[in-house]
Structures are given as structure tokens and as C-alpha cells.
Design a protein around this motif. Sequence first.
Motif, PDB file in Angstrom:
ATOM      1  N   PRO A  73      10.926  11.136  -1.668  1.00 33.42           N
ATOM      2  CA  PRO A  73       9.996  12.232  -1.392  1.00 33.42           C
ATOM      3  C   PRO A  73      10.242  12.877  -0.030  1.00 33.42           C
ATOM      4  O   PRO A  73      10.739  12.231   0.893  1.00 33.42           O
ATOM      5  N   LEU A  74       9.892  14.137   0.060  1.00 34.43           N
ATOM      6  CA  LEU A  74       9.865  14.837   1.342  1.00 34.43           C
ATOM      7  C   LEU A  74       8.470  14.667   1.926  1.00 34.43           C
ATOM      8  O   LEU A  74       7.534  14.307   1.218  1.00 34.43           O
ATOM      9  N   SER A 132       0.842  -1.194   0.000  1.00 36.82           N
ATOM     10  CA  SER A 132       0.000   0.000   0.000  1.00 36.82           C
ATOM     11  C   SER A 132       0.879   1.245   0.000  1.00 36.82           C
ATOM     12  O   SER A 132       2.084   1.188   0.235  1.00 36.82           O
ATOM     13  N   ASN A 133       0.275   2.376  -0.265  1.00 33.66           N
ATOM     14  CA  ASN A 133       0.985   3.651  -0.256  1.00 33.66           C
ATOM     15  C   ASN A 133       1.089   4.126   1.188  1.00 33.66           C
ATOM     16  O   ASN A 133       0.091   4.503   1.796  1.00 33.66           O
ATOM     17  N   THR A 134       2.288   4.105   1.734  1.00 32.14           N
ATOM     18  CA  THR A 134       2.492   4.464   3.139  1.00 32.14           C
ATOM     19  C   THR A 134       2.044   5.892   3.429  1.00 32.14           C
ATOM     20  O   THR A 134       1.469   6.164   4.482  1.00 32.14           O
ATOM     21  N   PHE A 135       2.287   6.811   2.512  1.00 30.81           N
ATOM     22  CA  PHE A 135       1.865   8.192   2.718  1.00 30.81           C
ATOM     23  C   PHE A 135       0.352   8.275   2.894  1.00 30.81           C
ATOM     24  O   PHE A 135      -0.136   8.903   3.829  1.00 30.81           O
ATOM     25  N   GLU A 136      -0.386   7.647   1.990  1.00 23.24           N
ATOM     26  CA  GLU A 136      -1.850   7.666   2.083  1.00 23.24           C
ATOM     27  C   GLU A 136      -2.335   6.954   3.336  1.00 23.24           C
ATOM     28  O   GLU A 136      -3.204   7.452   4.045  1.00 23.24           O
ATOM     29  N   THR A 137      -1.778   5.787   3.602  1.00 22.97           N
ATOM     30  CA  THR A 137      -2.184   4.986   4.758  1.00 22.97           C
ATOM     31  C   THR A 137      -2.004   5.752   6.067  1.00 22.97           C
ATOM     32  O   THR A 137      -2.835   5.666   6.967  1.00 22.97           O
ATOM     33  N   CYS A 138      -0.921   6.517   6.156  1.00 24.81           N
ATOM     34  CA  CYS A 138      -0.583   7.209   7.403  1.00 24.81           C
ATOM     35  C   CYS A 138      -1.019   8.672   7.419  1.00 24.81           C
ATOM     36  O   CYS A 138      -0.723   9.397   8.370  1.00 24.81           O
ATOM     37  N   SER A 180       1.568  13.673   3.298  1.00 28.40           N
ATOM     38  CA  SER A 180       1.624  14.169   1.931  1.00 28.40           C
ATOM     39  C   SER A 180       3.058  14.154   1.429  1.00 28.40           C
ATOM     40  O   SER A 180       3.949  14.709   2.073  1.00 28.40           O
ATOM     41  N   ALA A 181       3.278  13.536   0.275  1.00 28.73           N
ATOM     42  CA  ALA A 181       4.611  13.489  -0.320  1.00 28.73           C
ATOM     43  C   ALA A 181       4.861  14.754  -1.128  1.00 28.73           C
ATOM     44  O   ALA A 181       3.960  15.277  -1.784  1.00 28.73           O
ATOM     45  N   ALA A 182       6.091  15.237  -1.064  1.00 32.92           N
ATOM     46  CA  ALA A 182       6.503  16.400  -1.845  1.00 32.92           C
ATOM     47  C   ALA A 182       7.781  16.030  -2.578  1.00 32.92           C
ATOM     48  O   ALA A 182       8.631  15.325  -2.031  1.00 32.92           O
ATOM     49  N   PRO A 183       7.933  16.479  -3.831  1.00 34.29           N
ATOM     50  CA  PRO A 183       9.149  16.133  -4.563  1.00 34.29           C
ATOM     51  C   PRO A 183      10.380  16.810  -3.960  1.00 34.29           C
ATOM     52  O   PRO A 183      10.312  17.939  -3.486  1.00 34.29           O
TER      53      PRO A 183
END
Length: 58
Positions: A43-44, A24-30, A33-36
Motif C-alpha cells: 500500500p501507499l 494490529s493494523n499499523t495504519f490504523e494504530t498510527c 491511510s492506506a491507498a492501493p
Amino acid sequence: MINVPTADLVDAVVCVGNSSGRSSNTFETCGLSAAPASRVDAPLIEECLSERFRPQNL
């Protein structure tokens, strides 16, 4: 670049630590928000202090 979480992100930090990101997408799950990033190939995290102190944001 180091992503430095604040105390209000404790639940998200625990969530990331318990997630592999393989299924799964850890950013979405937790709830993050990912930033380039411009200098690294990772990602930042927008919610972390590093994102607020990026040179273009000063």
C-alpha cells in the motif's frame, strides 16, 4: 514508489517504526491511510508526498 513523509508526520513515522503490524493494523494504530498501488504489491500512504504526486493526481 517511495512514501516520503513530511515533518508533520514525525509522530506517525515513529509509531510505524515501533510497530510490527503482526497483532494490529499499523495504519490504523498510527493514524495513517492506506491507498492501493498500481505497480507494487504494497500500500501507499495517502498522507505522504508520493501519494500526492502519483501520475493520476497530477
